[in-house]
Design an enzyme around this catalytic site. Structure first.
Site, mmCIF file in Angstrom:
data_model
loop_
_atom_site.group_PDB
_atom_site.id
_atom_site.type_symbol
_atom_site.label_atom_id
_atom_site.label_comp_id
_atom_site.label_asym_id
_atom_site.label_seq_id
_atom_site.Cartn_x
_atom_site.Cartn_y
_atom_site.Cartn_z
ATOM 1 C CB CYS A 57 8.274 -20.144 -15.701
ATOM 2 S SG CYS A 57 9.782 -20.734 -16.484
ATOM 3 C CB CYS A 92 7.361 -18.287 -9.264
ATOM 4 S SG CYS A 92 8.207 -19.426 -8.162
ATOM 5 C CG HIS A 93 7.471 -15.630 -12.803
ATOM 6 N ND1 HIS A 93 7.828 -14.461 -12.192
ATOM 7 C CD2 HIS A 93 8.574 -16.394 -12.848
ATOM 8 C CE1 HIS A 93 9.134 -14.525 -11.871
ATOM 9 N NE2 HIS A 93 9.600 -15.684 -12.250
ATOM 10 C CB CYS A 144 14.505 -17.796 -12.809
ATOM 11 S SG CYS A 144 13.527 -16.484 -12.060
ATOM 12 C CB CYS A 159 29.469 -0.971 -32.061
ATOM 13 S SG CYS A 159 29.877 -2.301 -30.928
ATOM 14 C CB CYS A 196 29.324 -0.932 -38.958
ATOM 15 S SG CYS A 196 30.713 -1.795 -39.708
ATOM 16 C CG HIS A 197 25.908 -1.119 -36.484
ATOM 17 N ND1 HIS A 197 25.102 -1.625 -37.472
ATOM 18 C CD2 HIS A 197 26.748 -2.117 -36.131
ATOM 19 C CE1 HIS A 197 25.425 -2.888 -37.687
ATOM 20 N NE2 HIS A 197 26.423 -3.218 -36.884
ATOM 21 C CB CYS A 232 29.163 -7.806 -34.366
ATOM 22 S SG CYS A 232 27.912 -7.131 -35.466
#
Lengths: 286, 108
Positions: A101, A104-105, A139, A202, A205-206, A247
């Site tokens: 990685c 390149c980075h 990548c 979702c 509950c949330h 979940c």
């Protein structure tokens, strides 16, 4: 504090009462290593105006003081073990290209700063919204010529943790307009769709019941600003898409795959509900 | 065993005779030997069975570890440091691997 009061009515006076009666309380402030304060409470993004949620809270606030405390020190946080592994992989050549990685980075502390805060993100060349894991996998297969790691498995989770750490403390800021908009709308659709034999969305509950208990579990707003998260019960990292699988499975449904387009869309939508909260790098939950 | 990373935190300095706090953490699955895989076969036990800490060649703690200890074992203890020196930490794996780490401390 651990949010045990009813939602939206916590005054400063009540907070001080809570603090004086419970000696073990950590409080509302998430300060890591004694010097980095993370934003765990922020005004809800504008598009959430009709949800009834005015303030968004990191899941950290909903956990027990003992669990909260682990995240406040990088040594105590077992997730950092995986960050170290990710850092090592960052510099390890892989695949037919024999590139790492870093080839390149470069230095991740510079090039990856802020990256986690903006994913999932529209990729112009591919013409799709990609999650961070999707981008890592791209990548790896296309640029390094290596075998894919597979979503939500140990290696890619460690890499995501390492990259996520470079954005710790930065506010989540995913784009929901422009080319990402249709994917974001798909994610919103999934968020409000009831799945499984229990017919739960979702939102059930949330959004509608956060800060209440579902059996013994204290429901959070389901924010994913802290992911990847070290879950004490799993003793390993869990990613947002991995948590979605869990979940939806708990609603007794056949789930989408962790790397499916559906869960990438959901990840974008859920991430956008946390725009303004800090990226926590690697959080700790029970 | 591959991919085992020890981490240790020791203060860099202390005063003579001071009790300092030492924290250690090591990444290890601590497979108990009680679990079965998806085919019903027992997954062989593989744990770290012993942990030691020495200071300048003198033993500080020597811990016998058992299968009920969870993944990524974390140990925390105090030590008094009479002089500057080096802490040596050693973990012993069931498979014969030994993982070590060292930390220097200056007493001033």
């Amino acid at each position: 504090m651990t949010r045990t009061t009813s939602k939206g009515v916590i005054s400063a006076a009540m907070l001080s009462v809570l603090a004086s009666t419970a000696g073990a309380e950590i409080g509302d402030k998430l300060v890591v290593n004694g010097d980095l304060e993370l934003t765990v409470e922020a005004p809800a993004p504008a598009f959430m105006a009709d949800t009834g949620i005015k303030t968004i809270y990191s899941g950290w606030l909903f956990r027990d003081p003992d669990t909260q405390k682990i995240e406040m020190d990088d040594f105590d946080n077992p997730g950092m073990l995986y960050v170290d592994q990710g850092a090592e992989m960052w510099n390890t050549p892989a695949g037919t290209s024999n590139k790492s990685c870093a080839d390149c980075h470069g230095d991740a502390t510079e090039t990856m700063a802020g990256v986690r805060a903006t994913y999932p993100k529209w990729n112009e060349a591919a013409g799709v919204v990609r999650s961070l894991q999707g981008q890592i996998e791209f990548c790896r297969t296309e640029h390094q010529g290596a075998e894919p790691w597979k979503y939500a498995k140990a290696e890619i989770n460690a890499m995501e943790a390492f990259i996520s750490m470079q954005s710790r403390g930065m506010p989540v800021n995913v784009a929901i307009d422009g080319p990402a908009q249709s994917t974001w709308e798909q994610g919103r659709e999934i968020y409000y769709t009831r799945y499984g034999q229990l017919e739960l969305s979702c939102a059930n509950c949330h959004e509608q019941n956060y800060d209440h208990y579902i059996r013994s579990d204290h429901l959070s707003q389901g924010q994913i600003n802290g992911f990847p998260v070290y879950r004490l019960k799993d003793t390993q990292l869990t990613t947002a898409s991995g948590r979605f699988v869990g979940c939806v499975r708990d609603t007794r449904a056949e789930t989408f795959k962790a790397d499916s387009a559906e869960f990438t869309a959901l990840e974008l939508y859920v991430a956008s509900r946390g725009n303004g909260l800090s990226v926590e790098g690697v959080s700790v939950r029970h | 065993m591959d991919n085992v990373t020890p981490r240790v935190r020791v203060p860099k300095t202390a005063s003579a005779g001071e009790a300092i706090l030492i924290k250690t953490l090591i990444s290890h699955p601590m497979e108990s030997g009680q679990r079965k895989d998806s085919d019903g076969n027992i997954i062989p036990r593989e744990i770290i069975n012993r942990f030691t800490c020495d200071f300048n060649g003198q033993n500080v703690v020597d811990v016998k570890m058992e299968p009920a200890i969870s993944t990524n074992p974390y140990l925390e203890f105090q030590a008094t440091v009479p002089e500057s020196g080096t802490f040596t930490f050693t973990w012993y794996d069931d498979d014969g691997s030994v993982y070590t780490d060292t930390k220097d401390i200056a007493v001033g």
